[in-house]
Design an enzyme around this catalytic site. Structure first.
Site, mmCIF file in Angstrom:
data_model
loop_
_atom_site.group_PDB
_atom_site.id
_atom_site.type_symbol
_atom_site.label_atom_id
_atom_site.label_comp_id
_atom_site.label_asym_id
_atom_site.label_seq_id
_atom_site.Cartn_x
_atom_site.Cartn_y
_atom_site.Cartn_z
ATOM 1 N N HIS A 18 -53.490 87.402 6.259
ATOM 2 C CA HIS A 18 -52.333 86.539 6.092
ATOM 3 C C HIS A 18 -52.806 85.096 5.963
ATOM 4 O O HIS A 18 -54.016 84.810 5.979
ATOM 5 C CB HIS A 18 -51.314 86.720 7.229
ATOM 6 N N HIS A 21 -55.320 83.644 8.470
ATOM 7 C CA HIS A 21 -56.714 83.996 8.201
ATOM 8 C C HIS A 21 -57.269 83.143 7.046
ATOM 9 O O HIS A 21 -58.407 82.658 7.102
ATOM 10 C CB HIS A 21 -56.823 85.472 7.789
ATOM 11 N N CYS A 126 -54.042 94.278 27.462
ATOM 12 C CA CYS A 126 -53.283 94.236 26.210
ATOM 13 C C CYS A 126 -54.088 94.962 25.138
ATOM 14 O O CYS A 126 -55.199 94.526 24.789
ATOM 15 C CB CYS A 126 -53.006 92.800 25.779
ATOM 16 N N CYS A 129 -54.699 92.688 21.990
ATOM 17 C CA CYS A 129 -55.750 91.679 22.188
ATOM 18 C C CYS A 129 -57.098 92.316 22.500
ATOM 19 O O CYS A 129 -58.132 91.658 22.397
ATOM 20 C CB CYS A 129 -55.394 90.739 23.343
ATOM 21 N N CYS A 143 -48.094 89.976 27.816
ATOM 22 C CA CYS A 143 -49.242 89.343 27.171
ATOM 23 C C CYS A 143 -48.841 87.941 26.724
ATOM 24 O O CYS A 143 -47.816 87.776 26.051
ATOM 25 C CB CYS A 143 -49.681 90.173 25.962
ATOM 26 N N HIS A 146 -49.012 88.119 22.581
ATOM 27 C CA HIS A 146 -48.154 89.030 21.833
ATOM 28 C C HIS A 146 -46.768 89.216 22.454
ATOM 29 O O HIS A 146 -45.908 89.875 21.850
ATOM 30 C CB HIS A 146 -48.834 90.393 21.686
ATOM 31 N N LYS A 294 -46.284 81.312 15.805
ATOM 32 C CA LYS A 294 -47.577 81.627 15.214
ATOM 33 C C LYS A 294 -47.418 82.702 14.147
ATOM 34 O O LYS A 294 -46.698 83.679 14.318
ATOM 35 C CB LYS A 294 -48.543 82.143 16.287
ATOM 36 N N LYS A 297 -49.083 89.372 12.024
ATOM 37 C CA LYS A 297 -48.481 90.652 11.635
ATOM 38 C C LYS A 297 -47.501 91.134 12.692
ATOM 39 O O LYS A 297 -46.401 91.605 12.377
ATOM 40 C CB LYS A 297 -49.592 91.684 11.429
#
Length: 500
Positions: A18, A21, A126, A129, A143, A146, A294, A297
């Site tokens: 995405h 990245h 998690c 993670c 988490c 997430h 943030k 995905k």
């Protein structure tokens, strides 16, 4: 020629590329291109992280072998980087044998030095993670990254004595070197250390998809411990390559702020435990946000960089990501801002300057370029912009470097508006105006070459300069007066057609 080693995180093969990245990759690519232009022996490493529980589970759910799953997702990342014109020297996959050799060598070194021991562990974990979180780090049992409930896991693990390195890491931070950049990210890392370091679990017996510990193959190396060692694998640690020492001595890890704990606390301690110097520097960037969240995905708000390239072109995407936000800070992504940067700074400013100058040279000077004199465009003003841009590039401040380029272009365009070369009939006067403008275009091409990979070459070709100079050391060519004239100038087509 000094060595310069830059790396990105290796991307987890449970995700698709995405824009977050892409932001990391284009930063790393631009910095590597700049340092190559400054005469450094650059080595740029990236890759994919392919071990761990999450990967094995995802492959099983997709009814695929884990090897095929990894091949498929790793290929997606390489394809994306190619379309973004990212040029790396090595793409490492943690499933490669060379990495297994490197990890086991590193583990043995740490084990033999007395920093690994066996114990039972229970904690909040998690899966996304691949990390444990303490009570202080959790957010209402969730988490912190997430925002999902954590699992309670208990098993017999091998532990790394992270706690043994509390004082050593503090001394490393206080050495006076910019071991974490920018400073406010360094303060975040220090807060982890000053809060007290706890030993960390580095093995699992509940999964098999990973690298076995060399002294106890019932245990598989924890995915984060395994993944961090890729930085050593990529420069020859496991093989004893001749360039390892030189590259590691000037190593720069470009990372996102969410993995500070792993790279700026765990990793330097791991290196110390293995008898290696810590990395030279961690360059920590912020997050690209979509409506304040943030990009990820798991959040359903990922932006596909390839779709952006297909819509706006690779130059627009690269320029926007390097221009819009300072390294280290979070920043919102918007198509409106991308279009604004493109139309104003690329199309109106740089593109129009190139078209205007080359058109007049072709029409009035038979396409033969005059040399620069500095009599029309003030060379001291130009050199000031160039020097500041060079300093900003050296200091990882790409946004400010590109702002200096824009200031230079705006100044040059204002001089041309004042002198109106399209109305000048005296060829000597016209030559002085255009020669100085051509020199500015040469400098603009060099200073934007880390970002505008294609367009910088187009500019140089249009003004009669071999564009391959960008591929080599051009550090000695960032001074006024290098444009000699007498070259064939090509009337430039619109370099950046406006986006309506």
């Amino acid at each position: 020629m000094p060595d310069y080693f830059i790396s990105t995180p290796i991307y987890y093969v449970n995700d698709v590329p995405h824009l977050g990245h892409a932001y990391t990759m284009i930063n790393a690519d631009s910095f590597s291109r700049w340092h190559r232009g400054m005469g450094d022996d650059v080595y740029f490493l990236t890759g994919t992280d392919e071990h761990g529980q999450k990967v094995a589970e995802s492959a099983e759910k997709a009814n695929m072998s884990v090897e095929d799953w990894c091949d498929s997702y790793s290929g997606r990342f390489r394809n994306a980087w190619s379309k973004l014109e990212v040029t790396y020297d090595d793409f490492i996959r943690t499933t490669e044998n060379r990495h297994r050799v490197s990890v086991q060598k590193f583990l043995h070194a740490v084990y033999d030095n007395g920093y690994i021991y066996l114990a039972k562990y229970e904690g909040h974990y998690c899966v996304s993670c691949e990390a444990y979180y303490s009570d202080a780090e959790m957010e209402s049992g969730m988490c912190p990254v997430h925002k999902r409930p954590l699992s309670v896991m208990a098993e017999e693990n091998y532990f790394f004595r992270l706690s043994a390195f509390q004082e050593d890491i503090l001394k490393w931070y206080e050495s006076g070197n910019d071991v974490v950049f920018p400073d406010f990210r360094k303060n975040e890392a220090l807060s982890f250390v000053r809060g007290g370091l706890q030993d960390i679990s580095i093995s699992r017996t509940s999964i098999s998809w990973g690298i076995p510990l060399p002294w106890d193959e019932r245990h598989v190396c924890y995915v984060w411990f395994d993944a961090l060692i890729n930085y050593l694998t990529g420069i020859g640690y496991g093989e004893g390559g001749p360039k390892f020492e030189a590259r590691w001595a000037n190593s720069h890890h470009l990372i996102g702020k969410d993995i500070i704990r792993f790279h700026c606390v765990w990793w330097p301690a791991m290196c110390m435990a293995a008898g290696l110097k810590p990395p030279t520097q961690a360059l920590v960037h912020g997050w690209l946000l979509v409506q304040g969240e943030k990009m990820a995905k798991s959040g359903g708000n990922g932006v596909d960089p390839i779709n952006l390239v297909e819509t706006y072109g690779v130059e627009a995407v690269r320029y926007y990501l390097m221009r819009e936000h300072a390294l280290g800070s979070d920043g919102d992504f918007s198509l409106e801002a991308l279009e604004q940067r493109y139309n104003v700074e690329l199309a109106n400013n740089i593109g129009n300057l190139l078209s205007r100058v080359t058109n007049i040279v072709e029409r009035s000077l038979d396409s033969i370029s005059p040399s620069s004199t500095g009599r029309v465009i003030d060379s001291s003003i130009v050199q000031g912009h160039v020097d500041r841009a060079r300093d900003f590039w050296n200091g990882y401040a790409s946004s400010r470097a590109l702002e200096e380029v824009q200031n230079l272009v705006r100044y040059t365009n204002s001089v041309l508006e004042d002198r109106a070369p399209w109305k000048v009939s005296d060829l000597n006067e016209l030559g002085e105006i255009l020669g100085d403008a051509l020199e500015v275009l040469r400098l603009v091409a060099l200073l934007t070459s880390p970002v505008l990979v294609r367009s910088s070459r187009t500019i140089l070709s249009a003004i009669g300069i071999d564009p391959t100079i960008i591929d080599f050391d051009f550090s000695g060519q960032l001074s006024w007066g290098e444009y000699q004239g007498g070259a064939k100038v090509l009337k430039a087509k619109p370099l950046f057609p406006r986006i309506s």
